[in-house]
Design an enzyme around this catalytic site. Structure first.
Site, PDB file in Angstrom:
ATOM      1  CG  ASP A  53      -0.191  -0.046   2.554  1.00 42.03           C
ATOM      2  OD1 ASP A  53       0.994  -0.460   2.586  1.00 42.03           O
ATOM      3  OD2 ASP A  53      -0.783   0.354   3.578  1.00 42.03           O
ATOM      4  CG  HIS A 107       7.150  -0.044  10.323  1.00 44.27           C
ATOM      5  ND1 HIS A 107       7.163  -0.594  11.581  1.00 44.27           N
ATOM      6  CD2 HIS A 107       6.783   1.252  10.496  1.00 44.27           C
ATOM      7  CE1 HIS A 107       6.820   0.324  12.465  1.00 44.27           C
ATOM      8  NE2 HIS A 107       6.599   1.456  11.841  1.00 44.27           N
TER       9      HIS A 107
HETATM   10  C1  BDR Z   1       2.745  -0.434   8.694  1.00 47.61           C
HETATM   11  O1  BDR Z   1       1.664   0.483   8.517  1.00 47.61           O
HETATM   12  C2  BDR Z   1       1.917   1.333   7.424  1.00 47.61           C
HETATM   13  O2  BDR Z   1       1.743   2.667   7.784  1.00 47.61           O
HETATM   14  C3  BDR Z   1       3.327   1.109   6.991  1.00 47.61           C
HETATM   15  O3  BDR Z   1       3.471   1.217   5.597  1.00 47.61           O
HETATM   16  C4  BDR Z   1       3.637  -0.286   7.485  1.00 47.61           C
HETATM   17  O4  BDR Z   1       3.281  -1.258   6.522  1.00 47.61           O
HETATM   18  C5  BDR Z   1       3.424  -0.159  10.024  1.00 47.61           C
HETATM   19  O5  BDR Z   1       2.540  -0.378  11.078  1.00 47.61           O
HETATM   20 CA    CA Z   2       2.898  -0.648   4.147  1.00 45.92          CA
END
Ligand code: BDR
Ligand code: CA
Length: 321
Positions: free
Chosen positions: A13, A243
């Site tokens: 995403d 992340h």
């Molecule tokens: C996840 O949430 C999204 O905002 C980031 O892209 C990542 O996949 C982190 O909690």
């Molecule tokens: Ca993400």
């Protein structure tokens, strides 16, 4: 590090940290990126698809992008977190539209087709909400026997959540789909907040990337600025967490991570909605929801400097020259 090429599909995403993950996969010498599949999450699925196509175009590659689900399975769609990734998902850089289009297949169809073409070889790396993987399971119930592994950035076992005291954003976005994905009999590795909150990507590293990577480095630094400004306000750090990129790096360097194992249920309502609950001590509890679910893996420890090294090497490598 394994020396075998790893076939990978990234379900995403994009998203600033998604861009970090996707560029890392594109440049990594041991990863063969077969395609990107998109989902709503940080932005709408239309914007996520535009962004994925733009990343492919910026990199000068020809990787298929397949558009996926636009909403959660049952929950109402929540507002997109424009204060984290910007309204455009890339820190409000408002890039020009990409010149290419998504393939005609849906994300789930693309996943099913590719996995059947390369049985036992593909790592599905999911770095957004899990609706596409749940849909792919519905399309092909035998999918779990044919993927190599599923690696997700999502969830948290024993640390704090980031969208509630117990929930991580990708899982909370579609807890029903996540529960379906955790219940499937495939090898699933959760790269969640237990480890990603230990990986601080410093602001200065993006300056270095911008200097050395003339193709996408400036975009990466400028978009990361928005993400880092958000984190420096809410978490008092001068950088962002790694992340999504950690899930990609797990595939090629699993030895950087220490895991625990056990069946996982996802809470689908109440104040704990989105919590990923692992039964990891083999205790026969009176509540039997975990019985008859496959044991999955969750990363609990990480060599954070090792992850940063791989990210830095991929983003500054000769691939970009
Ligand atoms: C996840 O949430 C999204 O905002 C980031 O892209 C990542 O996949 C982190 O909690
Ligand atoms: Ca993400």
């Amino acid at each position: 590090m394994s020396d075998k090429m790893q076939k990978m599909i990234i379900d995403t995403d994009p998203g600033i940290d998604d861009a970090m993950a996707i560029f890392t996969a594109m440049a990594h010498p041991q990863i063969e990126l077969l395609g990107l599949t998109t989902t709503y999450g940080n932005v709408s699925v239309d914007q996520a698809t535009t962004n994925a196509l733009k990343l492919v175009e910026m990199a000068g590659l020809d990787i298929p992008v397949a558009k996926g689900v636009a909403t959660p399975w049952f929950k109402p769609l929540a507002p997109f977190p424009d204060f984290v990734h910007g309204a455009d998902g890339f820190g409000n850089l408002n890039l020009s539209a990409p010149q290419r289009s998504a393939v005609s297949q849906s994300a789930a169809q693309f996943i099913v087709e590719q996995v059947n073409k390369h049985p036992g070889e593909i790592s599905l790396v999911a770095i957004g909400p899990l609706g596409n993987l749940a849909t792919a399971l519905h399309l092909d119930p035998e999918l779990p026997n044919k993927v190599k592994q599923v690696v997700i950035m999502g969830g948290v076992i024993a640390a704090d959540g980031n969208v509630s005291p117990v929930a991580e954003a990708n899982i909370l976005s579609d807890p029903h789909a996540a529960d379906r994905v955790f219940a499937a009999p495939w090898k699933l590795v959760m790269v969640g907040l237990d480890v990603t909150h230990q990986i601080l990507v410093p602001r200065g590293l993006f300056d270095e990337i911008a200097e050395q990577n003339l193709r996408v480095g400036q975009f990466m630094r400028d978009s990361a600025k928005f993400y880092i400004d958000f984190y420096s306000e809410v978490r008092d750090i001068d950088g962002c967490y790694g992340h999504d990129v950690s899930a990609v790096i797990y595939v090629v360097e699993p030895e950087l991570f220490g895991t625990v194992s056990g069946p996982v249920c996802v809470a689908t309502d109440g104040p704990a909605i989105g919590q990923t609950i692992m039964s990891r001590y083999g205790i026969p509890y009176p509540l039997t929801d975990w019985n008859h679910r496959p044991a999955q893996y969750a990363c609990m420890t990480v060599d954070d400097l090792g992850v940063l090294k791989t990210f830095r090497e991929a983003m500054t490598s000769s691939f970009w020259r």
